[in-house]
Design a protein around this motif. Structure first.
Motif, short mmCIF file in Angstrom:
data_model
loop_
_atom_site.label_atom_id
_atom_site.label_comp_id
_atom_site.label_asym_id
_atom_site.label_seq_id
_atom_site.Cartn_x
_atom_site.Cartn_y
_atom_site.Cartn_z
N LYS A 1 0.87 -1.18 0.00
CA LYS A 1 0.00 0.00 0.00
C LYS A 1 0.90 1.22 0.00
CE LYS A 1 -3.01 -3.21 1.31
NZ LYS A 1 -3.02 -4.33 0.35
N VAL A 2 0.87 1.96 -1.10
CA VAL A 2 1.77 3.10 -1.25
C VAL A 2 0.96 4.39 -1.35
CG1 VAL A 2 3.51 4.18 -2.71
CG2 VAL A 2 3.49 1.69 -2.41
N THR A 3 1.35 5.38 -0.58
CA THR A 3 0.69 6.68 -0.66
C THR A 3 1.65 7.67 -1.32
OG1 THR A 3 -0.60 6.28 1.33
CG2 THR A 3 -0.36 8.55 0.65
N ILE A 4 1.09 8.41 -2.25
CA ILE A 4 1.88 9.44 -2.94
C ILE A 4 1.42 10.80 -2.43
CG2 ILE A 4 2.35 10.52 -5.16
CD1 ILE A 4 1.91 7.80 -6.47
N ILE A 5 2.37 11.58 -1.94
CA ILE A 5 2.04 12.94 -1.53
C ILE A 5 2.96 13.89 -2.30
CG2 ILE A 5 1.28 12.24 0.77
CD1 ILE A 5 3.97 13.26 1.85
N GLY A 6 2.61 15.16 -2.27
CA GLY A 6 3.47 16.13 -2.95
C GLY A 6 2.67 17.35 -3.36
N PRO A 7 3.38 18.43 -3.68
CA PRO A 7 2.69 19.67 -4.04
C PRO A 7 1.91 19.54 -5.35
CG PRO A 7 5.07 19.90 -4.31
CD PRO A 7 4.83 18.58 -3.66
N SER A 8 0.99 20.46 -5.55
CA SER A 8 0.19 20.47 -6.78
C SER A 8 1.09 20.59 -8.00
CB SER A 8 -0.79 21.64 -6.73
OG SER A 8 -1.59 21.65 -7.87
N GLY A 9 0.82 19.79 -9.01
CA GLY A 9 1.60 19.85 -10.23
C GLY A 9 2.86 19.02 -10.20
N SER A 10 3.07 18.26 -9.14
CA SER A 10 4.32 17.49 -9.03
C SER A 10 4.25 16.18 -9.82
CB SER A 10 4.63 17.19 -7.56
OG SER A 10 3.56 16.51 -6.96
N GLY A 11 3.08 15.85 -10.39
CA GLY A 11 2.99 14.66 -11.24
C GLY A 11 2.32 13.47 -10.58
N LEU B 1 -10.97 -2.40 2.77
CA LEU B 1 -10.53 -3.07 1.56
C LEU B 1 -9.06 -3.47 1.68
CD1 LEU B 1 -11.79 -3.56 -1.21
CD2 LEU B 1 -10.76 -1.42 -1.96
N ALA B 2 -8.27 -2.55 2.22
CA ALA B 2 -6.84 -2.82 2.37
C ALA B 2 -6.61 -3.98 3.33
CB ALA B 2 -6.14 -1.56 2.89
N ASP B 3 -7.46 -4.08 4.36
CA ASP B 3 -7.28 -5.12 5.37
C ASP B 3 -7.75 -6.49 4.89
OD1 ASP B 3 -6.29 -3.24 7.04
OD2 ASP B 3 -8.16 -2.91 8.14
N PHE C 1 -4.73 9.35 7.57
CA PHE C 1 -5.12 8.12 6.88
C PHE C 1 -3.90 7.46 6.23
CE2 PHE C 1 -6.88 6.08 2.98
CZ PHE C 1 -7.62 5.10 3.61
N ALA C 2 -3.07 8.27 5.60
CA ALA C 2 -1.87 7.75 4.95
C ALA C 2 -1.00 7.00 5.96
CB ALA C 2 -1.08 8.89 4.31
N ARG C 3 -0.91 7.55 7.14
CA ARG C 3 -0.09 6.95 8.19
C ARG C 3 -0.65 5.58 8.59
NH1 ARG C 3 3.23 9.55 12.31
NH2 ARG C 3 2.70 11.56 11.41
N GLN C 4 -1.98 5.50 8.68
CA GLN C 4 -2.61 4.25 9.09
C GLN C 4 -2.47 3.16 8.04
OE1 GLN C 4 -6.66 5.32 9.63
NE2 GLN C 4 -6.42 5.73 11.83
N ILE C 5 -2.69 3.54 6.80
CA ILE C 5 -2.91 2.53 5.78
C ILE C 5 -1.64 2.13 5.03
CG2 ILE C 5 -3.50 4.11 3.93
CD1 ILE C 5 -5.56 2.22 2.98
N SER C 6 -0.66 3.05 4.92
CA SER C 6 0.40 2.76 3.96
C SER C 6 1.59 2.02 4.55
CB SER C 6 0.90 4.04 3.27
OG SER C 6 0.36 5.18 3.84
N ASP C 7 2.19 1.22 3.68
CA ASP C 7 3.48 0.62 4.00
C ASP C 7 4.59 1.60 3.68
OD1 ASP C 7 2.28 -1.95 4.53
OD2 ASP C 7 2.01 -2.13 2.36
N ARG C 8 4.30 2.49 2.74
CA ARG C 8 5.33 3.40 2.27
C ARG C 8 4.69 4.68 1.80
NH1 ARG C 8 8.45 2.88 -3.12
NH2 ARG C 8 7.06 1.12 -3.40
N VAL C 9 5.35 5.79 2.05
CA VAL C 9 4.91 7.09 1.56
C VAL C 9 5.98 7.63 0.63
CG1 VAL C 9 4.35 9.47 2.18
CG2 VAL C 9 3.53 7.60 3.61
N CYS C 10 5.55 8.12 -0.54
CA CYS C 10 6.48 8.71 -1.49
C CYS C 10 6.18 10.19 -1.63
CB CYS C 10 6.35 8.07 -2.87
SG CYS C 10 6.68 6.31 -2.88
N PHE C 11 7.18 11.00 -1.45
CA PHE C 11 7.00 12.44 -1.64
C PHE C 11 7.47 12.82 -3.04
CE2 PHE C 11 8.61 16.83 -1.44
CZ PHE C 11 7.43 17.46 -1.12
#
Ligand SMILES: Nc1ncnc2c1ncn2[C@@H]1O[C@H](COP(=O)(O)OP(=O)(O)OP(=O)(O)O)[C@@H](O)[C@H]1O
Ligand SMILES: [Mg+2]
Lengths: 261, 230
Positions: free
Chosen positions: A34-44, A198-200, A215-225
């Protein structure tokens, strides 16, 4: 993490005209991760998901999904060439996507929204499709809404239909592009709850863009900035969200967590 | 006498009653020209819209140029072209068919724009959702896009139906005996223009009101979120 990744971006670039959205991106996701992607607007961030869903072609590099190239096909001499429609259609079935704006079909009932594609694409009978739709609507707590039209549902309910509809195709990978950003604050919880459940309970690889840091903290194995089409920093959620190394990540998190400043 | 009906000029009502059958035959011609012209406009417009949406400029550009040309020239020019120039190329059509064709051609430029605008008004996310569900492009068009475009397209097409009807008198210049032409002939021969012209005006008003009512009915009864097929 030594298994074969289910998603692999190999030096992928994506441009709109002169503007580079993804810049030589290398990115891998393991099965069931479970990967969460975070980042500023327009970062892709959206672009990564849209490339995977074959909504947006790439300019350079190769994307692999389940070991097979997504935007390319092997030719007889084992060289890669741009994929044709049939290949893209086959590959697409491995992925499901939940959109920020839901994108439900407004002229179809909830049931028909769910069954249309499985019946036409997977060749399910009406009974099979209805059965599957019923199960999934139960899963997203909408068991009694099958005969309503999307316009008769709240935003939170619509997005849960969106989740169920994507699951109908039994994808191995689920993509969520800011699934709660278009919702009123009081409706966010019910959608996140369904996604967490669903993830569980399901063997799914999940890739999610969200600004819901808790939520990202709870659900993800990894966070990508993401920053300017590259991954600036990634790691376990505790690490990235609590003690990021990069100044830009800190700035971003500070801005997201203190929106009023 | 016209179409085998003689007129009775002995008084107001006898005159009205005697020319009524003649005018109604003219009305029938007007309606036929409207319906056939409209049918041609619907089909040809769809073809033009499809061509204009073609991915290659080689096809899209000429289609756009044709649309623009038709739109920017008077109906009368197209009518004269079809009526006087086509026979030079060995293609002679009856006056009525020439007229209906000219109407259809003229209005195909408008209907093609209606189709285009209607299809473009369907949010992009709809196409993307269908694609993400691996739906085939053809089925996406017929079952996702088109049903949502129809409620926008139909009322606009209805307005052009009324316009076509009001343009039918132009066909009189190539000898088509539509309603207004018939009224003029009656006037020429009886020196009474007032009565036949007034009747034609009233008939037109009635037709337009009926059509407007029909369009409004469709507008309120077509589901605004799209028409589910089957
Ligand atoms: N079809 C397009 N044509 C031109 N530019 C585009 C297109 N789609 C996206 N872009 C640009 O690409 C950049 C990245 O877009 P993307 O949607 O991936 O950003 P994002 O990280 O999801 O941002 P947000 O948080 O605002 O959703 C943006 O600057 C956007 O303006
Ligand atoms: Mg985005």
């Amino acid at each position: 993490m030594s298994r074969e990744p289910i998603i692999r971006f190999d030096r992928v670039s994506k441009r709109f005209g002169d503007f580079t959205v993804l810049d030589n991106l290398d990115f891998q996701v393991q099965p069931n991760e479970k990967v969460t992607i975070i980042g500023p607007s327009g970062s892709g961030k959206s672009t990564v998901l849209r490339v995977l869903m074959t909504l947006e072609p790439i300019n350079e590099g190769v994307v692999y999904v389940g070991g097979d190239p997504l935007w390319h096909e092997y030719r007889r001499n084992n060289e890669l060439s741009p994929a044709r429609g049939a290949h893209l259609r086959r590959m697409r079935e491995r992925l499901g996507m939940v959109f920020q704006q839901f994108n439900l079909f407004p002229h179809m009932t909830v049931r028909r929204n769910l069954t249309e594609a499985p019946r036409r694409v997977l060749g399910l009978s009406r009974a099979e499709a209805d059965e599957r739709a019923h199960e999934l609507l139960e899963l997203v707590n909408l068991g009694n809404q099958a005969d309503k039209y999307p316009g008769q549902l709240s935003g939170g309910q619509q997005q849960r239909v969106g989740v169920a509809r994507a699951l109908m195709m039994r994808p191995r990978i689920m993509l969520f592009d800011e699934p709660t950003s278009a919702l009123d604050p009081e409706l966010v919880g019910e959608v996140l709850k369904v996604i967490r459940q669903l993830a569980d309970t399901h063997d799914l690889t999940m890739l999610m863009v969200t600004h819901e840091m808790h939520f990202a903290r709870q659900i993800s194995d990894r966070v990508c900035f993401f920053d300017q089409g590259r991954i600036l920093e990634q790691g376990p959620p505790e690490e990235i969200l609590s003690s990021p190394k990069e100044a830009r990540t800190r700035e971003f998190l500070h801005a997201v967590l203190n929106p009023d400043e | 006498m016209l179409f085998g009906y003689a007129w009775d000029t002995s008084g107001f009502w006898p005159f009205v009653i005697s020319i009524m059958p003649i005018l109604l035959i003219g009305l029938w011609v007007t309606l036929k020209a409207t319906v056939i012209g409209f049918a041609i406009a619907l089909v040809l417009g769809l073809l033009l819209a499809a061509l204009k949406a073609a991915p290659t400029r080689l096809i899209a550009w000429p289609a756009r140029a044709i649309t623009e040309f038709i739109r920017d020239t008077p109906l009368l020019i197209q009518l004269f072209f079809l009526f006087y120039v086509l026979p030079d190329f060995g293609l002679t059509l009856p006056a009525f068919m020439t007229g209906a064709l000219a109407l259809g051609l003229q209005y195909s430029a408008y209907t093609s724009e209606v189709y285009r605008a209607g299809l473009e008004a369907v949010p992009r996310g709809q196409r993307e959702a269908a694609r993400a569900l691996s739906m085939a492009p053809g089925r996406t068009f017929t079952h996702i896009i088109l049903p949502q475009a129809i409620p926008r397209i139909i009322p606009a097409l209805g307005n052009y139906l009324v316009s076509i009807m009001k343009d039918v008198p132009v066909l009189s210049v190539v000898t088509v005996l539509e309603m207004l032409n018939v009224a003029r002939i009656i006037g020429d021969r009886t020196f009474n223009y007032l009565v036949p012209l007034t009747i034609v005006g009233i008939l037109y008003l009635l037709l337009t009101l009926i059509a407007a009512w029909g369009i409004r009915w469709l507008d309120t009864h077509l589901p605004s979120h799209g028409v589910a097929l089957k």
